[in-house]
Design a protein around this motif. Sequence first.
Motif, PDB file in Angstrom:
ATOM      1  N   ILE A   6       0.933  -1.343   0.025  1.00  0.00           N
ATOM      2  CA  ILE A   6      -0.136  -0.007   0.001  1.00  0.00           C
ATOM      3  C   ILE A   6       0.833   1.283  -0.156  1.00  0.00           C
ATOM      4  CG2 ILE A   6      -1.599   1.163   1.302  1.00  0.00           C
ATOM      5  CD1 ILE A   6      -2.761  -1.329   2.073  1.00  0.00           C
ATOM      6  N   GLU A   7       1.826   1.312   0.888  1.00  0.00           N
ATOM      7  CA  GLU A   7       2.773   2.283   0.830  1.00  0.00           C
ATOM      8  C   GLU A   7       3.585   2.784  -0.348  1.00  0.00           C
ATOM      9  OE1 GLU A   7       7.011   3.387   2.687  1.00  0.00           O
ATOM     10  OE2 GLU A   7       6.004   2.054   3.777  1.00  0.00           O
ATOM     11  N   ILE A   8       4.036   1.632  -1.105  1.00  0.00           N
ATOM     12  CA  ILE A   8       4.708   1.987  -2.563  1.00  0.00           C
ATOM     13  C   ILE A   8       3.733   2.342  -3.422  1.00  0.00           C
ATOM     14  CG2 ILE A   8       5.639   0.316  -4.617  1.00  0.00           C
ATOM     15  CD1 ILE A   8       6.783  -1.311  -2.301  1.00  0.00           C
ATOM     16  N   ILE A   9       2.411   1.808  -3.555  1.00  0.00           N
ATOM     17  CA  ILE A   9       1.334   2.291  -4.466  1.00  0.00           C
ATOM     18  C   ILE A   9       1.079   3.809  -3.938  1.00  0.00           C
ATOM     19  CG2 ILE A   9      -1.154   2.109  -5.137  1.00  0.00           C
ATOM     20  CD1 ILE A   9      -0.503  -1.019  -4.961  1.00  0.00           C
ATOM     21  N   ARG A  10       0.915   4.160  -2.822  1.00  0.00           N
ATOM     22  CA  ARG A  10       0.456   5.439  -2.440  1.00  0.00           C
ATOM     23  C   ARG A  10       1.761   6.324  -2.895  1.00  0.00           C
ATOM     24  NH1 ARG A  10       2.165   8.619   1.141  1.00  0.00           N
ATOM     25  NH2 ARG A  10       3.433   7.056   2.362  1.00  0.00           N
ATOM     26  N   LYS A  11       2.819   6.031  -2.522  1.00  0.00           N
ATOM     27  CA  LYS A  11       3.883   6.907  -3.012  1.00  0.00           C
ATOM     28  C   LYS A  11       4.149   7.385  -4.637  1.00  0.00           C
ATOM     29  CE  LYS A  11       7.240   6.099   0.879  1.00  0.00           C
ATOM     30  NZ  LYS A  11       8.539   5.740   1.211  1.00  0.00           N
ATOM     31  N   ALA A  12       3.596   6.150  -5.318  1.00  0.00           N
ATOM     32  CA  ALA A  12       3.444   6.230  -6.783  1.00  0.00           C
ATOM     33  C   ALA A  12       2.312   7.285  -7.245  1.00  0.00           C
ATOM     34  CB  ALA A  12       3.409   4.957  -7.659  1.00  0.00           C
TER      35      ALA A  12
END
Length: 76
Positions: A6-12
């Motif tokens: 979720i964090e990786i997608i949010r940062k993208a």
Amino acid sequence: MKDKVIEIIRKACALDETVSESSELQMLSLDSLSFVSAIVDLETEFGICFDVDELTVFSWTTVGDVIKAVEERINA
């Protein structure tokens, strides 16, 4: 693991927005380039590989679908 995906997608995302398992990928502020970048980050983070045909935001419906795909590859 789920929180990291979720964090990786949010940062993208281009905008600062809330991302959860139920977030629809097409509704997030992701373009094709930022989505592919997130997929590459997921591959690096978890030591997995996705197929070329999965490198589009249309390959999955929700963030939960991406989490499930990551889990499947980790457990393979």
